[in-house]
Design a protein around this motif. Structure first.
Motif, PDB file in Angstrom:
ATOM      1  N   ASN A 200       0.585  -1.094  -0.092  1.00  0.00           N
ATOM      2  CA  ASN A 200      -0.005  -0.137  -0.077  1.00  0.00           C
ATOM      3  C   ASN A 200       0.852   1.302  -0.079  1.00  0.00           C
ATOM      4  OD1 ASN A 200      -1.513  -2.105   2.062  1.00  0.00           O
ATOM      5  ND2 ASN A 200      -2.772  -1.419   0.659  1.00  0.00           N
ATOM      6  N   ILE A 201       2.157   1.274  -0.804  1.00  0.00           N
ATOM      7  CA  ILE A 201       2.886   2.238  -0.672  1.00  0.00           C
ATOM      8  C   ILE A 201       2.563   3.622  -1.382  1.00  0.00           C
ATOM      9  CG2 ILE A 201       5.405   2.895  -1.400  1.00  0.00           C
ATOM     10  CD1 ILE A 201       6.166   0.001  -1.137  1.00  0.00           C
ATOM     11  N   TYR A 202       2.174   4.677  -0.724  1.00  0.00           N
ATOM     12  CA  TYR A 202       1.961   5.881  -1.663  1.00  0.00           C
ATOM     13  C   TYR A 202       3.064   6.940  -1.478  1.00  0.00           C
ATOM     14  CZ  TYR A 202       1.034   7.747   3.219  1.00  0.00           C
ATOM     15  OH  TYR A 202       1.033   8.267   4.384  1.00  0.00           O
ATOM     16  N   GLN A 203       3.866   6.779  -0.319  1.00  0.00           N
ATOM     17  CA  GLN A 203       5.100   7.743  -0.420  1.00  0.00           C
ATOM     18  C   GLN A 203       6.386   7.204  -0.178  1.00  0.00           C
ATOM     19  OE1 GLN A 203       4.405  10.953   2.184  1.00  0.00           O
ATOM     20  NE2 GLN A 203       6.593  11.312   2.452  1.00  0.00           N
ATOM     21  N   ILE A 204       7.645   7.426  -1.000  1.00  0.00           N
ATOM     22  CA  ILE A 204       8.899   7.147  -1.033  1.00  0.00           C
ATOM     23  C   ILE A 204       9.535   8.352  -0.614  1.00  0.00           C
ATOM     24  CG2 ILE A 204      10.797   5.968  -2.148  1.00  0.00           C
ATOM     25  CD1 ILE A 204       8.773   4.498  -3.674  1.00  0.00           C
ATOM     26  N   ASN A 205      10.382   8.282   0.502  1.00  0.00           N
ATOM     27  CA  ASN A 205      11.138   9.366   0.749  1.00  0.00           C
ATOM     28  C   ASN A 205      12.491   9.531   0.216  1.00  0.00           C
ATOM     29  OD1 ASN A 205       9.364  10.109   2.696  1.00  0.00           O
ATOM     30  ND2 ASN A 205      10.496   8.923   4.351  1.00  0.00           N
ATOM     31  N   GLU A 206      13.169  10.665  -0.044  1.00  0.00           N
ATOM     32  CA  GLU A 206      14.280  10.905  -0.754  1.00  0.00           C
ATOM     33  C   GLU A 206      15.474  10.013  -0.308  1.00  0.00           C
ATOM     34  OE1 GLU A 206      17.745  14.346  -1.192  1.00  0.00           O
ATOM     35  OE2 GLU A 206      16.255  14.810   0.006  1.00  0.00           O
ATOM     36  N   LYS A 207      15.509   9.386   0.915  1.00  0.00           N
ATOM     37  CA  LYS A 207      16.648   8.492   1.438  1.00  0.00           C
ATOM     38  C   LYS A 207      16.123   7.335   1.661  1.00  0.00           C
ATOM     39  CE  LYS A 207      18.793  12.429   3.964  1.00  0.00           C
ATOM     40  NZ  LYS A 207      19.440  12.909   5.079  1.00  0.00           N
ATOM     41  N   SER A 208      14.972   6.857   1.040  1.00  0.00           N
ATOM     42  CA  SER A 208      14.474   5.511   1.385  1.00  0.00           C
ATOM     43  C   SER A 208      15.416   4.299   0.931  1.00  0.00           C
ATOM     44  CB  SER A 208      13.219   5.393   0.595  1.00  0.00           C
ATOM     45  OG  SER A 208      12.111   6.110   1.161  1.00  0.00           O
ATOM     46  N   ARG A 233      -5.151   7.005  -3.998  1.00  0.00           N
ATOM     47  CA  ARG A 233      -4.196   8.260  -4.080  1.00  0.00           C
ATOM     48  C   ARG A 233      -2.973   7.544  -4.776  1.00  0.00           C
ATOM     49  NH1 ARG A 233      -1.976   9.066   1.881  1.00  0.00           N
ATOM     50  NH2 ARG A 233      -4.200   8.551   2.606  1.00  0.00           N
ATOM     51  N   GLY A 234      -2.355   8.363  -5.371  1.00  0.00           N
ATOM     52  CA  GLY A 234      -1.238   7.711  -6.207  1.00  0.00           C
ATOM     53  C   GLY A 234       0.096   7.923  -5.469  1.00  0.00           C
ATOM     54  N   LEU A 235       1.380   7.334  -6.090  1.00  0.00           N
ATOM     55  CA  LEU A 235       2.471   7.263  -5.292  1.00  0.00           C
ATOM     56  C   LEU A 235       3.334   8.581  -5.505  1.00  0.00           C
ATOM     57  CD1 LEU A 235       4.644   5.302  -4.208  1.00  0.00           C
ATOM     58  CD2 LEU A 235       5.508   4.788  -6.489  1.00  0.00           C
ATOM     59  N   TYR A 236       3.851   8.774  -4.400  1.00  0.00           N
ATOM     60  CA  TYR A 236       4.556  10.277  -4.653  1.00  0.00           C
ATOM     61  C   TYR A 236       6.087  10.083  -3.949  1.00  0.00           C
ATOM     62  CZ  TYR A 236       5.883  14.724  -2.264  1.00  0.00           C
ATOM     63  OH  TYR A 236       6.404  15.835  -2.000  1.00  0.00           O
ATOM     64  N   PHE A 237       6.677  10.821  -4.901  1.00  0.00           N
ATOM     65  CA  PHE A 237       8.152  10.655  -4.396  1.00  0.00           C
ATOM     66  C   PHE A 237       8.477  12.031  -3.700  1.00  0.00           C
ATOM     67  CE2 PHE A 237       9.302   8.231  -8.415  1.00  0.00           C
ATOM     68  CZ  PHE A 237       9.050   7.016  -7.856  1.00  0.00           C
ATOM     69  N   GLY A 238       9.066  11.759  -2.520  1.00  0.00           N
ATOM     70  CA  GLY A 238       9.338  12.606  -1.581  1.00  0.00           C
ATOM     71  C   GLY A 238      10.548  13.952  -2.101  1.00  0.00           C
ATOM     72  N   ASP A 239      11.218  13.539  -3.260  1.00  0.00           N
ATOM     73  CA  ASP A 239      11.987  14.146  -4.056  1.00  0.00           C
ATOM     74  C   ASP A 239      12.480  13.273  -5.230  1.00  0.00           C
ATOM     75  OD1 ASP A 239      15.021  15.299  -4.757  1.00  0.00           O
ATOM     76  OD2 ASP A 239      14.483  16.419  -3.245  1.00  0.00           O
ATOM     77  N   LEU A 240      12.897  14.390  -6.316  1.00  0.00           N
ATOM     78  CA  LEU A 240      13.196  13.908  -7.479  1.00  0.00           C
ATOM     79  C   LEU A 240      14.400  12.820  -7.594  1.00  0.00           C
ATOM     80  CD1 LEU A 240      11.805  16.371 -10.056  1.00  0.00           C
ATOM     81  CD2 LEU A 240      10.726  14.282  -9.399  1.00  0.00           C
ATOM     82  N   LYS A 241      15.210  13.097  -6.512  1.00  0.00           N
ATOM     83  CA  LYS A 241      16.293  12.489  -6.384  1.00  0.00           C
ATOM     84  C   LYS A 241      16.170  11.347  -5.803  1.00  0.00           C
ATOM     85  CE  LYS A 241      19.080  16.855  -6.180  1.00  0.00           C
ATOM     86  NZ  LYS A 241      19.899  17.690  -4.982  1.00  0.00           N
ATOM     87  N   VAL A 242      15.173  10.655  -5.637  1.00  0.00           N
ATOM     88  CA  VAL A 242      14.694   9.650  -4.766  1.00  0.00           C
ATOM     89  C   VAL A 242      15.789   8.241  -5.282  1.00  0.00           C
ATOM     90  CG1 VAL A 242      12.770   8.588  -6.174  1.00  0.00           C
ATOM     91  CG2 VAL A 242      12.931   7.878  -3.934  1.00  0.00           C
ATOM     92  N   PHE A 243      15.960   8.333  -6.664  1.00  0.00           N
ATOM     93  CA  PHE A 243      16.687   7.255  -7.063  1.00  0.00           C
ATOM     94  C   PHE A 243      18.460   7.256  -7.203  1.00  0.00           C
ATOM     95  CE2 PHE A 243      12.239   6.187  -9.178  1.00  0.00           C
ATOM     96  CZ  PHE A 243      11.999   4.988  -8.162  1.00  0.00           C
ATOM     97  N   SER A 244      18.640   8.536  -6.982  1.00  0.00           N
ATOM     98  CA  SER A 244      19.856   8.903  -7.204  1.00  0.00           C
ATOM     99  C   SER A 244      21.191   8.319  -6.602  1.00  0.00           C
ATOM    100  CB  SER A 244      20.255  10.475  -6.670  1.00  0.00           C
ATOM    101  OG  SER A 244      20.003  10.240  -5.382  1.00  0.00           O
ATOM    102  N   ASN A 245      20.792   7.465  -5.605  1.00  0.00           N
ATOM    103  CA  ASN A 245      21.923   6.412  -5.262  1.00  0.00           C
ATOM    104  C   ASN A 245      21.896   5.170  -5.739  1.00  0.00           C
ATOM    105  OD1 ASN A 245      22.767   8.327  -3.444  1.00  0.00           O
ATOM    106  ND2 ASN A 245      21.138   7.795  -1.885  1.00  0.00           N
ATOM    107  N   LEU A 246      20.951   4.688  -6.577  1.00  0.00           N
ATOM    108  CA  LEU A 246      20.755   3.440  -7.351  1.00  0.00           C
ATOM    109  C   LEU A 246      21.464   3.501  -8.808  1.00  0.00           C
ATOM    110  CD1 LEU A 246      17.046   2.865  -6.546  1.00  0.00           C
ATOM    111  CD2 LEU A 246      19.100   2.337  -5.245  1.00  0.00           C
TER     112      LEU A 246
END
Length: 784
Positions: A200-208, A233-246
């Motif tokens: 039921n994930i609706y939010q992913i934080n910048e440092k997740s 509700r749709g999935l929300y990324f806390g920051d557009l850099k959420v995938f920057s470490n991947l």
């Protein structure tokens, strides 16, 4: 007797999420399509070595059972690498990683594959679930003592404080996770595959995703979350850099998870991304810059309406894309795939594609598989598929192909598999040749599976898409063609030197049938009369001579205005030739003399409608027209008589309007000995006016469209203008065939209103129009 408080698991699950109905599979398939150590329910499979696994799934008191199994575990030259604690009614990740085997090795050091699927982890901010009083302790679910009301710590607390340095794959499907807080996986430095689907994930934080820089595969598919007002509700990324470490992420699965439009901007950070599935995510209008920074090879955008509205959406990945699934996205052309030189599989089913442009076909130089099922393709009369030199598999099922042309036969010569079932085809000798070539090839050509042209299609030892596997499944499960020819009848055809190396991958008994127009019945392709000897014509030579003649004889000042006129009126000219072609084919049905002005009409109006609109015709139209306007109506359910049932496979004028099993008698207007089509034409000619009851269901029927051509043809032939159109619903321009569009421009039509107050005016207009046509023929006495 003991009174305890227990948590109703079903109530808690229901309050947390409303799982959607089963969906069609996307290009990335399901989690278990890309690995084999765990099944869909969370149990370890036989692929997990017995000497290295512990499975305590589906058991209560899982911690105690795990401890017991560890005590008896044989650790000599072995270690616990695979662990399943699926569906153990856990409320948080258990603190079990410091447990040791008899050799003193803690699980945190040995685990490589872990599944906790099917548990239900409650977040701190989750609404308090429902409790109930239970008088019988038999089915009670124990609640951990540390849980206050429900939970006092985050769901991932069991991962904290331990270093899972050897963990490669983590399965957290169906765990009710609502939010990815900061760094829940930071102590898993070598994690390669993370499965977070069906939560039921609706939010992913910048440092997740801090600490998992080696992640290769990330699955966040099928996440559904509803707020307190039951709004999805749709999935929300806390920051557009959420995938920057991947920095090593190669495949990302977001299918069936509602996305916000700006989320796609985060993809630009994924330079190593090879596979992306965003099917059914409610995204629209993808911009070219969103994927420009990736190395994308595999893309699924299916069931996202108008996501390719921008024709340059794929410009940034033209040189890398190999597989694209674009099912049901309201696509009308293939322009967005122009110059995709590496593309090998293209699926564009359930769209509105009518033609494949020569320019687009030429640019798809490596395309091996093209699937255009459920579109609006028609017969083509110029080489098209042959322009794609690597094409091997072509599926055009359930389109509007009404005739097999010689150009289509030539296009099929170099293919290995074709499928055209579900099209309403009129019989000709080309249909026979196509079928007999496929029959001959069954005897001389073995099946050949289709594989990537690029050997680098494998990612990290696994293929993160099902494209080639889906196609090879169709090939391996196809039905072998059986001869439908009489003994010895096809021998000469099977020994002919006609070229073509294709198989029919969609053949089954009764699928390849065509309409014998003159006789009004269907027959197998292979039973159509032979073409016989054909005069070979050097088309290139004729065209060359003609062009040379035109070049020297035509005055340039005349040619230029001619082409300008042709460009301006190109739609009208194209429609003229389509009409002439249809008229030529329809003239085979009835070649009677043109009806003169002294013809006696039997009815005032002939009504044509589809079976789905029957109730409206009987309940609404007849009472108002026959009673109020005193207009005699020719209606099949009352005025036609059929002495023999129609063939079940015959999609005829009658079958469109009633169940094929219904058999009613023929009226005197129908003549014994004539075909059904000839009788229908006769009925149209003996009615003053033709009334078409149009709806989207009407247009979905290929035979009803053919009948509309028939009505237009008879009106042109008799030079009458007695056609009225009734639209039961609005029909957008993109859904109208050209015939209907021009009929609406040149004939009277009225739209059925939904408001009752406006329906009185509708009947007044329709009755007035019908009476006007009736009075126009006042000199003829009706004998109906």
């Amino acid at each position: 007797m003991l009174v305890i408080v227990r948590v109703t698991a079903s109530a808690a699950l229901a309050s947390a999420s409303a799982q959607p109905p089963p969906q069609e599979r996307c290009l990335t398939g399901y989690m278990t399509d890309v690995q084999s150590w765990v099944d869909e329910s969370g149990k370890l499979t036989e692929r997990a070595p017995r000497a290295h696994k512990i499975d305590v799934s589906y058991q209560s008191n899982a911690n105690r059972r795990l401890h017991k199994q560890l005590e008896t575990f044989s650790c000599a030259n072995n270690s616990v690498q695979y662990l399943s604690m699926a569906r153990n009614q856990l409320l948080v990740v258990p603190k079990i990683f410091r447990l040791t085997d008899p050799c003193g090795q803690p699980l945190s050091d040995t685990l490589a594959y872990l599944t906790l699927a099917g548990n239900f982890f409650y977040s701190k901010n989750f609404e308090r679930p429902k409790f109930e009083m239970q008088m019988n302790a038999t089915n009670a679910m124990s609640v951990p003592a540390e849980v206050e009301g429900f939970v006092t710590e985050v769901w991932s607390s069991g991962f904290h404080g331990v270093n899972l340095q050897n963990l490669r794959e983590l399965d957290l499907r169906m765990c009710g996770i609502r939010e990815l807080e900061d760094s829940p996986f930071k102590n898993m430095p070598n994690l390669e595959k993370l499965y977070l689907g069906e939560n039921n994930i609706y939010q992913i934080n910048e440092k997740s995703f801090n600490g998992v820089s080696n992640l290769i595969h990330l699955d966040i598919s099928r996440n559904y979350e509803y707020n307190t007002n039951e709004v999805y509700r749709g999935l929300y990324f806390g920051d557009l850099k959420v995938f920057s470490n991947l920095t090593r992420l190669q495949t990302l699965d977001l299918s069936y998870t509602k996305m916000r439009q700006e989320n796609l901007l985060a993809m630009k950070k994924l330079r190593s991304l090879l596979s992306l599935s965003i099917c059914q995510t409610e995204l629209i209008n993808m911009e070219a810059s969103w994927l420009a920074g990736t190395s994308l090879r595999y893309l699924d955008v299916s069931r996202n309406q108008n996501i390719f509205k921008d024709k340059k959406a794929l410009r940034g990945v033209r040189s890398t894309l190999q597989v694209v699934y674009a099912d049901n996205i309201a696509l009308s052309t293939l322009d967005v795939f122009d110059n995709l030189s590496s593309l090998e599989i293209l699926l564009v089913a359930n769209n509105e594609i009518a033609t494949i442009k020569k320019k687009i076909a030429k640019s798809l130089t490596n395309l091996q598989v093209l699937i255009v099922d459920m579109n609006r393709l028609t017969t083509w009369f110029r080489p098209t598929m042959v322009l794609m030199p690597k094409l091997k598999f072509l599926s055009m099922r359930n389109n509007n192909i009404n005739l097999i042309s010689e150009e289509m036969e030539m296009d099929f010569e170099n293919l290995r598999y074709i499928g055209i079932s579900g099209n309403f085809v009129v019989c000709n000798c080309n249909a026979r040749e196509l079928f007999l070539l496929a029959l001959r090839n069954e005897q001389i050509l073995p099946d050949e599976f289709i594989f990537p042209l690029n050997n680098n299609s494998d990612v990290g030892g696994a293929v993160y898409h099902t494209g080639f596997r889906d196609i090879n499944f169709l090939i391996s499960n196809r039905q072998i063609i059986k001869s439908v020819c009489a003994s010895g009848e096809c021998k000469e055809d099977l020994n002919s030197k006609s070229s073509g190396n294709f198989h029919l991958f969609d053949y089954n008994d009764g699928s390849y049938m065509c309409l014998l127009a003159v006789e009004g019945r269907t027959t197998p392709f292979g039973a159509v009369p032979s073409c016989g000897a054909r005069t070979q014509l050097d088309i290139d030579h004729v065209i060359s001579d003609t062009m040379n003649t035109l070049y020297f004889l035509v005055i340039p000042l005349f040619v230029l205005p001619f082409f300008i006129f042709g460009y301006i009126f190109r739609r009208n000219i194209r429609y003229f030739f389509i009409t002439m072609r249809n008229s030529t084919m329809l003239s085979l049905i009835n070649n009677e003399d043109i009806i003169d002005e002294n013809t006696i009409f039997n009815y005032d109006v002939f009504v044509s409608y589809c079976h789905e609109d029957r109730d409206w015709v009987l309940d609404q139209l007849l009472p108002h027209v026959e009673v109020d306007a005193n207009v005699s109506v020719c209606l099949h359910e009352r005025d036609f008589m059929v002495t023999t049932p129609l063939p079940p496979s015959f999609p005829s004028h009658i079958a469109c309007r009633r169940s094929p099993s219904t058999v009613t008698p023929f009226a005197s207007l129908f003549q014994v000995g004539l075909s059904i089509l000839e009788n229908i034409v006769s009925c149209m000619d003996r009615s003053k006016t033709i009334l078409l009851i149009l709806s989207q269901k009407f247009l979905l029927s290929q035979w009803c469209q053919f009948e509309m051509h028939l009505a237009q043809h008879r009106l042109l032939e008799t030079r009458r203008e007695d056609l009225i159109l009734v639209l039961l619903e609005e029909i957008p321009r993109r859904m109208r065939p050209n015939t209907l569009h021009y009929l609406m421009l040149t004939n009277t039509y009225v739209v059925w209103p939904k408001e009752k107050a406006e329906q009185i005016l509708f009947w007044r207009r329709l009755n007035k129009s019908l009476l006007a046509h009736k009075l126009r023929q006042a000199n003829n006495d009706s004998i109906a």
